[in-house]
Design a protein around this motif. Structure first.
Motif, mmCIF file in Angstrom:
data_model
loop_
_atom_site.group_PDB
_atom_site.id
_atom_site.type_symbol
_atom_site.label_atom_id
_atom_site.label_comp_id
_atom_site.label_asym_id
_atom_site.label_seq_id
_atom_site.Cartn_x
_atom_site.Cartn_y
_atom_site.Cartn_z
ATOM 1 N N SER A 76 0.837 -1.193 0.000
ATOM 2 C CA SER A 76 0.000 0.000 0.000
ATOM 3 C C SER A 76 0.872 1.243 0.000
ATOM 4 N N GLY A 99 -3.661 1.580 -3.106
ATOM 5 C CA GLY A 99 -3.968 2.622 -2.135
ATOM 6 C C GLY A 99 -5.386 3.126 -2.325
ATOM 7 N N GLN A 113 4.228 9.298 0.560
ATOM 8 C CA GLN A 113 2.809 8.976 0.438
ATOM 9 C C GLN A 113 2.140 9.729 -0.713
ATOM 10 N N TYR A 160 0.483 8.193 -4.220
ATOM 11 C CA TYR A 160 -0.882 8.453 -4.666
ATOM 12 C C TYR A 160 -0.885 9.017 -6.084
#
Length: 232
Positions: free
Chosen positions: A17, A153, A190, A194
């Protein structure tokens, strides 16, 4: 001599993830123990609402709100504030029934509601429009030796402005802490992950600090494409 843990091929995860990849970059040993060896913390019966639960509730509130009201700028501020507060009560109701102390978390969030709506109106004035929320994505990534790892994700929110796209991630953290997270270039990955998850590279990826009296957005200083490319 530093410890050098090795992972048998059978334990190498097939998917990772965005938050897991961020954990790997932050502390490889923690990732090794938690995600490879699966040495997670023991489950406990939690009676009181905790900060992690609070964050999940805020995410759910904003997802419901923007799903019902994708454009707030055309309505009176007091109407939108009432609507957001009503949804907030809906989401927090079960937690408050189980433990009335959870009402304090609701009040904490409601203190930020006017500022959040002011930020949202400003964003819409800049031309951005809410497009989707809680978007589940996955993308295969090529590894050495011809192997593949699937990056997955759930993107909190995607906005659009004409042909431009933006990735937004809600954070129940304060603005200063989020700025510190992004200050070392490429250390917090992160947002870059994304960005990689979308079919086309977005023009913007930002954290939204929703736990302050003044809601603000934080974005990396470095070009997003460079940060995303470094994560491949």
């Amino acid at each position: 001599c530093h410890p050098a843990p090795s992972l048998p091929p059978a334990l190498v995860p097939e998917t990772i993830s965005a938050s897991g990849y961020n954990s790997l970059m932050a502390c490889p040993y923690q990732f090794f123990a938690r995600h490879a060896l699966r040495l997670n913390e023991l489950d406990e019966v939690a009676q009181a609402l905790e900060k992690r639960d609070y964050g999940e509730y805020v995410h759910e509130i904003l997802h419901r709100f923007h799903g019902r009201y994708p454009l707030v700028i055309e309505a009176a501020p007091e109407v939108m504030e009432q609507a957001l507060n009503e949804i907030s009560h809906e989401v927090f109701s079960k937690a408050i029934e189980a433990d009335f102390v959870s009402h304090a978390w609701l009040l904490r969030w409601q203190a930020a509601v006017p500022s959040y709506l002011a930020w949202q109106r400003q964003r819409e004035q800049e031309g951005w429009r809410w497009q989707a929320g809680e978007l589940a994505c996955a993308r295969p990534m090529a590894l050495a030796g011809g192997k593949q790892l699937v990056l997955r994700g759930r993107v909190d929110r995607v906005d659009r402005r004409g042909e431009e796209q933006a990735v937004l991630d809600y954070k129940t953290q304060n603005f200063d802490n989020l700025k510190k997270k992004l200050k070392p270039a490429g250390e917090d990955v992160q947002l870059a992950c994304y960005a990689l998850l979308l079919e086309t590279m977005p023009q913007q990826a930002v954290f939204i600090a929703v736990d302050d009296e003044v809601v603000r957005q934080v974005e990396p200083a470095e070009p997003l494409e460079e940060l995303a490319e470094a994560c491949r």
